[in-house]
Each structure stands twice: as structure tokens, then as C-alpha cells.
Design an enzyme around this catalytic site. Structure first.
Site, short mmCIF file in Angstrom:
data_model
loop_
_atom_site.label_atom_id
_atom_site.label_comp_id
_atom_site.label_asym_id
_atom_site.label_seq_id
_atom_site.Cartn_x
_atom_site.Cartn_y
_atom_site.Cartn_z
N HIS A 111 0.84 -1.20 0.00
CA HIS A 111 0.00 0.00 0.00
C HIS A 111 0.87 1.25 0.00
O HIS A 111 1.84 1.32 0.78
CB HIS A 111 -0.92 0.00 1.22
CG HIS A 111 -1.87 1.14 1.22
ND1 HIS A 111 -2.97 1.19 0.38
CD2 HIS A 111 -1.88 2.30 1.91
CE1 HIS A 111 -3.61 2.33 0.57
NE2 HIS A 111 -2.96 3.02 1.49
N ASP A 143 -6.72 -8.81 5.47
CA ASP A 143 -7.89 -9.35 6.16
C ASP A 143 -9.13 -8.89 5.41
O ASP A 143 -9.01 -8.39 4.29
CB ASP A 143 -7.89 -8.99 7.65
CG ASP A 143 -8.04 -7.49 7.89
OD1 ASP A 143 -8.29 -6.74 6.92
OD2 ASP A 143 -7.91 -7.07 9.05
N ASP A 147 -7.33 -2.49 3.52
CA ASP A 147 -5.98 -2.11 3.98
C ASP A 147 -5.88 -2.11 5.50
O ASP A 147 -5.18 -1.27 6.09
CB ASP A 147 -5.58 -0.74 3.42
CG ASP A 147 -5.61 -0.72 1.89
OD1 ASP A 147 -5.23 -1.73 1.28
OD2 ASP A 147 -6.03 0.30 1.31
C1 GRF Z 1 1.51 0.56 -6.16
O1 GRF Z 1 1.78 1.90 -5.83
C2 GRF Z 1 0.79 -0.11 -5.05
O2 GRF Z 1 1.13 0.37 -3.78
C3 GRF Z 1 -0.63 0.24 -5.35
O3 GRF Z 1 -0.71 0.16 -6.74
C4 GRF Z 1 0.55 0.46 -7.31
C5 GRF Z 1 0.91 -0.61 -8.28
O4 GRF Z 1 2.00 -0.26 -9.09
N1 GRF Z 1 -1.53 -0.59 -4.61
P1 GRF Z 1 2.59 -1.31 -10.13
O5 GRF Z 1 1.44 -1.86 -10.94
O6 GRF Z 1 3.31 -2.38 -9.36
O7 GRF Z 1 3.54 -0.52 -10.98
#
Ligand code: GRF
Length: 207
Positions: A111, A143, A147
């Protein structure tokens, strides 16, 4: 939490994606080039045609799309079973995993904020709009909430006054690309113990 894996018998990862897949690429580069404690063996997307699926194809990893529909989570878990996946890694997965999935798989999620601040799909823009001076990235267990699962690892990222969502997202991505493989290595080598919500991590950052 998971069996201790070895390069001869790596932890089998199913990576769940929705978009560009830069974090997937880091996992492929880290774990699929030579024998390591973990290996990406399947990639599932919420939608077809995304760059992440092209990355899986280029790496020769089985991949499929699972658009939202009846029994999506059960079908996804069945497909991962077919590839003998042991850990689901949400890396940009834009979906909620329900009990139908979570009763069958341990899953972690990446996240782009320091949870519990800024959960949800707009974390980068919300952190910027709120005016925080430091944000960051989190790897947590999934879960049933959004998040909300126990936090495994976090890393801080500074916010600059002249940032816009794109420049901040780029800085967050760099931190994610370091944190996610580290989290996978820790889990695959049985170096995470969970007591309630509190994770004890025996870190390998310098090893
Ligand atoms: C990341 O910033 C992740 O934290 C969020 O979506 C983005 C995915 O980036 N949940 P990528 O597809 O791995 O480039």
C-alpha cells in the site's frame, strides 16, 4: 506463518495485479532469475490487457485475468491451487479479497501510504492534499477490511513542497520496489512472527 522455504524448494508466489506491474517486475527480477527462497509461479489480474500480464508472459509465468463476477474469489483460489501457490502477493491488485479467498490463502498487500493513514485507492493524492510531510509504503497481511490487516513492514518517504501526485507516486514506487522483495524474503525464510496484530520481524536488510 508459512513453511520455511529454500532455494531448492522455494515458496510459490501468486502475484495479483491490475495495472502496470512495476512491482511484479521487481519480484520477477529478484526471484525468478536464479534459485531463491521464493519464486513467482502465477500472475492473476483483475482485468485483461494490462502491462503486468505482458510482463508475466515475457517471463514465461502462467497468467490469467479474473474480472469481477460470480464466484471470482473462489475461481481465483482454484486457479492458484492449480499452480500450487502458497502465498498470494497483492501488488497493485485493485480488488477486495473476500473470505472465499482468504480462508484458503495467506495474502499480503502493498500500500502506498503509512497505514493506518490513507487506506483505500487514493492514498497518494489524499496524503498530498492533507499536507503530511512524511508518507511511505506498507506491506501488510490482508484481512476482510480495506488495507486493515496486521502491518509487516513499513518505510517512510518524504513529501516535497513542489510534489504533485505523479512525482510523489514515483518516489513511493522506488520505496515499494525495495520493501516488497524484502517482505517476501522475510516471509519465505520464516522470519516474521505474528502475535495478535504485532509482527516481530528478524530483518535481512543488510544480508
Ligand atoms: C503501487 O503503488 C501499489 O502500492 C498500489 O498500486 C501500485 C501498483 O504499481 N496498490 P505497479 O502496478 O506495481 O507498478
Amino acid at each position: 506463518m508459512l513453511r520455511p522455504a529454500t532455494p531448492d524448494d522455494p515458496l510459490r508466489l501468486g502475484v495479483l495485479v491490475s495495472g502496470a506491474g512495476s512491482n511484479l517486475q521487481v519480484l520477477l527480477d529478484t526471484f525468478n532469475g536464479a534459485p531463491r527462497e521464493a519464486r513467482v509461479v502465477a500472475v492473476a489480474s483483475t482485468r485483461p490487457g494490462v502491462r503486468a500480464l505482458e510482463r508475466a508472459a515475457a517471463a514465461g509465468v502462467p497468467h490469467a485475468a479474473f474480472p469481477l463476477g460470480d464466484d471470482r474469489d473462489a475461481r481465483l483460489a482454484d486457479w492458484l491451487d492449480g499452480h500450487r501457490v502458497e502465498l498470494a502477493v497483492c501488488a497493485g491488485w485493485m480488488g477486495i479479497l473476500t473470505r472465499a479467498f482468504l480462508d484458503r490463502y495467506v495474502a499480503i498487500n502493498l500500500h502506498p501510504a503509512l497505514l493506518p493513514s490513507f487506506p483505500g485507492a487514493h492514498a497518494v493524492a489524499e496524503a498530498l492534499a492533507h499536507g503530511v510531510r512524511i508518507t511511505g509504503v506498507t506491506v501488510h497481511l490482508v484481512d476482510d477490511g480495506v488495507d486493515s490487516g496486521p502491518i509487516l513492514l513499513q518505510a517512510p518517504v518524504p513529501v516535497h513542497y513542489d510534489d504533485d501526485p505523479e512525482t510523489l507516486a514515483a518516489r513511493l514506487h522506488e520505496a515499494e520496489h525495495r520493501l516488497l522483495p524484502r517482505a517476501v524474503t522475510l516471509l519465505a525464510t520464516d522470519r516474521v512472527e505474528l502475535t495478535g496484530r504485532r509482527a516481530r520481524v528478524i530483518d535481512v536488510e543488510d544480508s
